[in-house]
Design an enzyme around this catalytic site. Sequence first.
Site, PDB file in Angstrom:
ATOM      1  N   ASP A 209      -6.863  -4.649  -2.261  1.00 39.05           N
ATOM      2  CA  ASP A 209      -6.583  -4.449  -4.087  1.00 39.05           C
ATOM      3  C   ASP A 209      -8.043  -4.887  -4.849  1.00 39.05           C
ATOM      4  O   ASP A 209      -7.174  -6.159  -5.366  1.00 39.05           O
ATOM      5  CB  ASP A 209      -5.050  -4.192  -3.562  1.00 39.05           C
ATOM      6  CG  ASP A 209      -4.805  -3.905  -5.521  1.00 39.05           C
ATOM      7  OD1 ASP A 209      -5.551  -3.307  -5.858  1.00 39.05           O
ATOM      8  OD2 ASP A 209      -3.649  -3.445  -5.784  1.00 39.05           O
TER       9      ASP A 209
ATOM     10  N   SER B 119       1.521   0.075  -9.655  1.00 40.03           N
ATOM     11  CA  SER B 119       0.676  -0.929 -10.484  1.00 40.03           C
ATOM     12  C   SER B 119       1.256  -0.902 -12.199  1.00 40.03           C
ATOM     13  O   SER B 119       2.344  -1.508 -11.730  1.00 40.03           O
ATOM     14  CB  SER B 119      -0.730   0.786 -10.846  1.00 40.03           C
ATOM     15  OG  SER B 119      -2.002  -0.576 -11.272  1.00 40.03           O
TER      16      SER B 119
ATOM     17  N   HIS C  94      -6.210   0.229  -4.108  1.00 42.45           N
ATOM     18  CA  HIS C  94      -5.243  -0.146  -4.855  1.00 42.45           C
ATOM     19  C   HIS C  94      -4.167   1.363  -5.025  1.00 42.45           C
ATOM     20  O   HIS C  94      -3.685   0.915  -5.029  1.00 42.45           O
ATOM     21  CB  HIS C  94      -5.634   0.127  -6.221  1.00 42.45           C
ATOM     22  CG  HIS C  94      -4.681  -0.201  -7.506  1.00 42.45           C
ATOM     23  ND1 HIS C  94      -3.852  -1.248  -7.293  1.00 42.45           N
ATOM     24  CD2 HIS C  94      -4.405   0.038  -8.758  1.00 42.45           C
ATOM     25  CE1 HIS C  94      -3.298  -0.989  -8.600  1.00 42.45           C
ATOM     26  NE2 HIS C  94      -3.657   0.273  -9.358  1.00 42.45           N
TER      27      HIS C  94
END
Length: 388
Positions: free
Chosen positions: A323, A236, A362
Amino acid sequence: MRKRNESVTVEHERAAAAAAAAAPAPLDKGCSLRHSLRLPAAADDTGMKRPLGRRYGLWFRLRKLIIWLLGVYIAIPFLVKLCPAIQAKLVFLNFVRVPYFIDLKRPQDQGLNHTCNYYLQPEEDVTIGVWHTVPAALWKNARGKDQLWFEDALGSSHPVILYLHGNAGTRGGDHRVELYKVLSSLGYHVVTFDYRGWGDSVGSPSERGMTYDALHVFDWIKARSGDNPVYIWGHSLGTGVATNLVRRLCERETPPDALILESPFTNIREEARSHPFSVIYRYFPGFDWFFLDPITTSGIKFANDENVKYISCSLLILHAEDDPVVPFHLGKKLYNIAATSRSFRDYKVQFVPFHTDLGYRHKYIYRSPELPRILREFLGKSEQEHHH
């Protein structure tokens, strides 16, 4: 005749008097009736006014709430524009510590019995907390050992992964801990840390500071790992730190053995525009000026799309199609940029998607039963490239 007239007159007067005497009684009765009829009518009016009054009061309060929310909605963009630090806080989310009740000095509380907690000092007045998890094969030997033993263990014949986490939370986040366990079971040392301003690390967060912290830990690892491969894994927001770091390492000609990006974006502006938090403002007039320019003003770019053009090492991108935080199309776009970049012409660039039906979203790619095979095949080829 006169008597008859007089008798008629008398009778007439008597009738008039009787009528006059009798008139007040029905009039009074009528008045009394009308009065008695008015009382329930008045009561009915009062009963009707109460629900009407309640409805009007509810509508009035609802209207006030709507106006207030509308005012806040309009005020927030101006507040963000006037105070760019607010947007920086929303990018880093370092003030969000999840889980809250965790002692970062005790990784064993999270089931990491083969992990040691360190503290390093990249710069003056900056201290960062580090966790070092040894490969599962060294689990029994690691019990009860001190920091010096763990540092020496980096020189054992096991590859090392430097893990750079995303925003919010700490190095002790649940999904992060589960990934450390998976990587440890596959035979890797895992070294991770909290950037300055996160967890129990001391300092103020910034893109430059986060990158420097990562560089410091990488050099610390290399000084102890000998010839063992060192891989960098970013997740991320950590992918932005990872590409910043690897670009700098490549520029000084000390690249890592491979770079792994999990749920990456192209750059912070595109990610902010696509983030679910921005949905309610995405079509607000001047969205870029109000919300995206303050990020740039704060010195935050995390330009993965630019950095990959200067990176010379194997690259693996992992991204789940479902995601909700970093859209899948941004990871795919980054892969397309890297795959056509001249800097990767001698290195492997691979993109691995995870289907929506798997539900990895995610941060749950570590659950994939295919992950060990993917890493083994990709990193095995990277080691061959390294030795050549």
